[in-house]
Design a protein around this motif. Sequence first.
Motif, mmCIF file in Angstrom:
data_model
loop_
_atom_site.group_PDB
_atom_site.id
_atom_site.type_symbol
_atom_site.label_atom_id
_atom_site.label_comp_id
_atom_site.label_asym_id
_atom_site.label_seq_id
_atom_site.Cartn_x
_atom_site.Cartn_y
_atom_site.Cartn_z
ATOM 1 N N GLU A 124 41.420 49.738 34.120
ATOM 2 C CA GLU A 124 41.203 49.925 35.556
ATOM 3 C C GLU A 124 41.722 48.737 36.360
ATOM 4 O O GLU A 124 41.510 48.673 37.571
ATOM 5 C CB GLU A 124 39.708 50.099 35.836
ATOM 6 N N THR A 125 42.419 47.823 35.698
ATOM 7 C CA THR A 125 42.889 46.594 36.329
ATOM 8 C C THR A 125 44.401 46.626 36.482
ATOM 9 O O THR A 125 45.117 46.932 35.536
ATOM 10 C CB THR A 125 42.490 45.370 35.486
ATOM 11 N N VAL A 126 44.865 46.270 37.681
ATOM 12 C CA VAL A 126 46.295 46.160 37.972
ATOM 13 C C VAL A 126 46.594 44.700 38.282
ATOM 14 O O VAL A 126 45.871 44.061 39.051
ATOM 15 C CB VAL A 126 46.692 47.035 39.181
ATOM 16 N N ALA A 127 47.639 44.152 37.673
ATOM 17 C CA ALA A 127 48.030 42.770 37.933
ATOM 18 C C ALA A 127 49.538 42.691 38.111
ATOM 19 O O ALA A 127 50.295 43.440 37.483
ATOM 20 C CB ALA A 127 47.588 41.863 36.790
ATOM 21 N N PHE A 128 49.948 41.767 38.979
ATOM 22 C CA PHE A 128 51.366 41.544 39.261
ATOM 23 C C PHE A 128 51.702 40.094 38.945
ATOM 24 O O PHE A 128 50.926 39.188 39.246
ATOM 25 C CB PHE A 128 51.674 41.809 40.739
ATOM 26 N N GLU A 176 49.062 35.345 30.750
ATOM 27 C CA GLU A 176 47.731 35.718 30.255
ATOM 28 C C GLU A 176 47.051 36.714 31.184
ATOM 29 O O GLU A 176 46.306 37.595 30.728
ATOM 30 C CB GLU A 176 46.860 34.471 30.093
ATOM 31 N N MET A 177 47.289 36.600 32.479
ATOM 32 C CA MET A 177 46.726 37.548 33.430
ATOM 33 C C MET A 177 47.300 38.947 33.201
ATOM 34 O O MET A 177 46.566 39.946 33.242
ATOM 35 C CB MET A 177 47.008 37.088 34.861
ATOM 36 N N GLN A 188 47.282 47.765 33.445
ATOM 37 C CA GLN A 188 48.448 48.111 34.256
ATOM 38 C C GLN A 188 49.071 46.813 34.765
ATOM 39 O O GLN A 188 48.706 46.306 35.816
ATOM 40 C CB GLN A 188 48.057 49.026 35.410
ATOM 41 N N SER A 189 49.981 46.274 33.985
ATOM 42 C CA SER A 189 50.617 45.003 34.318
ATOM 43 C C SER A 189 52.025 45.242 34.834
ATOM 44 O O SER A 189 52.793 46.003 34.244
ATOM 45 C CB SER A 189 50.643 44.084 33.099
ATOM 46 N N TYR A 190 52.341 44.569 35.932
ATOM 47 C CA TYR A 190 53.640 44.739 36.588
ATOM 48 C C TYR A 190 54.363 43.405 36.683
ATOM 49 O O TYR A 190 53.819 42.429 37.196
ATOM 50 C CB TYR A 190 53.470 45.308 37.996
#
Length: 265
Positions: free
Chosen positions: A204-208, A216-217, A223-225
Motif C-alpha cells: 500500500e506504499t508508493v515511493a519515488f 532503501e526507501m 510500488q517503487s518508482y
Amino acid sequence: MDGTLLDADHEIPDGLWPLLERMGRAGIAFAPASGRQYAMLARMFERAAAGMVFIAENGCVVVRDDVEISSTPLDPATVRTAVTAVRSVAGDEVDRVDVGAVVCGRRTAYVERTDATFRAAVDTYYASVTEVDDLLTVDDEVVKVAVWTSADPTERVEPALAPLRAHQQVVVSGQRWVDVMPADAHKGHAVRALQESLGVTPEETVAFGDYLNDLEMLDAAGQSYAMANAHPQVLARARHRAPSNADQGVLVVLRRLLDDAGVPA
C-alpha cells in the motif's frame, strides 16, 4: 526531492497542493523524505504541514506536527573522524578539493566554512544554520555529517570517508553531496517505521526516488518508482518508472493512481 518532486526550478509544483487535499480526504498519508533538514522541509510544506510526517536528514530525523518521533544520533568519534577527513582533503596542497562539512545537530546545522559559494549550497537544504569557529566543539546531538564538494563526490570525498563504512553509512546523496550517517538510519528504516505506526503494508506504499540515498526507501515500498532522470542504480532497483521531475513525474503518477483507485477529485 530535487530530482523527484521539485520541478526544474527546484520548486514544489503548484499542482501538488490540490493533490494533497485529495489524498487527505481519502485518508492517504503523504510523507516528504529528504536529506534536507526538518526546518527546511517544514518551511517548504508550511501550507500543508498539519499532520504531515517529515522524514528529514535522509531518515535520521522523523517529525510530525513539530514533535520529534525519532532521531538516530551519530557517535562523537565518527563526527570527529569525518570532520578531520574533510579538513585533510581541503588542505591537500597537491590535490586540493573545494569541500566543506555541515554537522547536522538536532537543534540546528553547524558550519565553519562561511564563504558565499559554500553557504549558497548549504542554504538550499538547511533553514537553520549556525556558524562556528570549530566544528569539533559543537555541543549538540549530531545526527549526520553532510559533506559538499564542487567536484564529483566519488573522486576524492567519498574515498576519504570510506573507512567509516566499517561502522557507519557513507552515502553519495546527490551530485555534490556525501552523507555520513548512523549504520541503522536511512529513509527505508523510517518508511518501515511509519508503515507500522499507520498500519500500512508495503504493497500500500508508493515511493519515488532518483538517487542513491533513496535505494532503501524504494525497497520498503511495494510500488517503487524511479524517475526517468534517476541514477542507473535507482533505475535498476525500482519496480516502475515515472516521468522526470522536470515533467512533474510524481504528480503524473499520483494522479493516475488516485484515478485508478476511484479516489474522488
